[in-house]
Design a protein around this motif. Sequence first.
Motif, PDB file in Angstrom:
ATOM      1  N   UNK A  92       0.843  -1.196   0.000  1.00  0.00           N
ATOM      2  CA  UNK A  92       0.000   0.000   0.000  1.00  0.00           C
ATOM      3  C   UNK A  92       0.881   1.251   0.000  1.00  0.00           C
ATOM      4  N   UNK A  93       0.503   2.231  -0.769  1.00  0.00           N
ATOM      5  CA  UNK A  93       1.283   3.459  -0.897  1.00  0.00           C
ATOM      6  C   UNK A  93       1.305   4.271   0.402  1.00  0.00           C
ATOM      7  N   UNK A  94       0.298   4.104   1.257  1.00  0.00           N
ATOM      8  CA  UNK A  94       0.294   4.819   2.534  1.00  0.00           C
ATOM      9  C   UNK A  94       0.597   3.887   3.712  1.00  0.00           C
ATOM     10  N   UNK A  95       0.955   2.632   3.413  1.00  0.00           N
ATOM     11  CA  UNK A  95       1.405   1.722   4.456  1.00  0.00           C
ATOM     12  C   UNK A  95       0.344   0.939   5.196  1.00  0.00           C
ATOM     13  N   UNK A  96      -0.883   0.910   4.689  1.00  0.00           N
ATOM     14  CA  UNK A  96      -1.924   0.131   5.350  1.00  0.00           C
ATOM     15  C   UNK A  96      -1.669  -1.362   5.127  1.00  0.00           C
ATOM     16  N   UNK A  97      -1.911  -2.159   6.160  1.00  0.00           N
ATOM     17  CA  UNK A  97      -1.678  -3.599   6.077  1.00  0.00           C
ATOM     18  C   UNK A  97      -2.606  -4.252   5.061  1.00  0.00           C
ATOM     19  N   UNK A  98      -3.841  -3.845   5.039  1.00  0.00           N
ATOM     20  CA  UNK A  98      -4.835  -4.414   4.126  1.00  0.00           C
ATOM     21  C   UNK A  98      -5.266  -3.322   3.155  1.00  0.00           C
ATOM     22  N   UNK A  99      -4.909  -3.484   1.888  1.00  0.00           N
ATOM     23  CA  UNK A  99      -5.273  -2.486   0.888  1.00  0.00           C
ATOM     24  C   UNK A  99      -5.508  -3.211  -0.429  1.00  0.00           C
TER      25      UNK A  99
END
Length: 161
Positions: A92-99
């Motif tokens: 994920x481009x913003x670092x979310x674990x689930x995207x």
Amino acid sequence: MIYSNACAYAIRAMTRLAMLRPDGYVLLDELCEGSDLPRHFVAKIFQDLVRKGLLTSAKGRGGGFALAKRPKEIRLLDILEVVDGTRGLESCVVGMAECNSEQPCPLHERWSPIRDELNGFLENTTLDQMSETLLKKLELLGTPVPNLTRESKPLKRGEED
């Protein structure tokens, strides 16, 4: 920047190798001559690329480093996978674990096509293309290309045409 300094040096050095001697061995001193490639850092990176099968090395007269495959068979993605891994391209481009499409992050819809384009670029750009472009750039700038006068050991790759 989409990859580390080590990966950038690997891409630049392998491109230069493909330009100077696509089918033979080059000494690191010859490879780095006339460039701003840091010889000792490139040596360290090249050892890893040898272990991972993108380069081959030979000691003794006519030895050095050579491409393990033809330049048209080595993609930028191959180099990135060895040096940095591709996790950054998949995450994920913003670092979310689930995207994903079912659970998108705030930038998912905008970033997804950019990521696909970037992956396509890395998958479809080869050292052969890069070396041709580098040679044209050096000629345009009037920068001398190192003249390899030393003979290379015969290079044996897997399946040859």
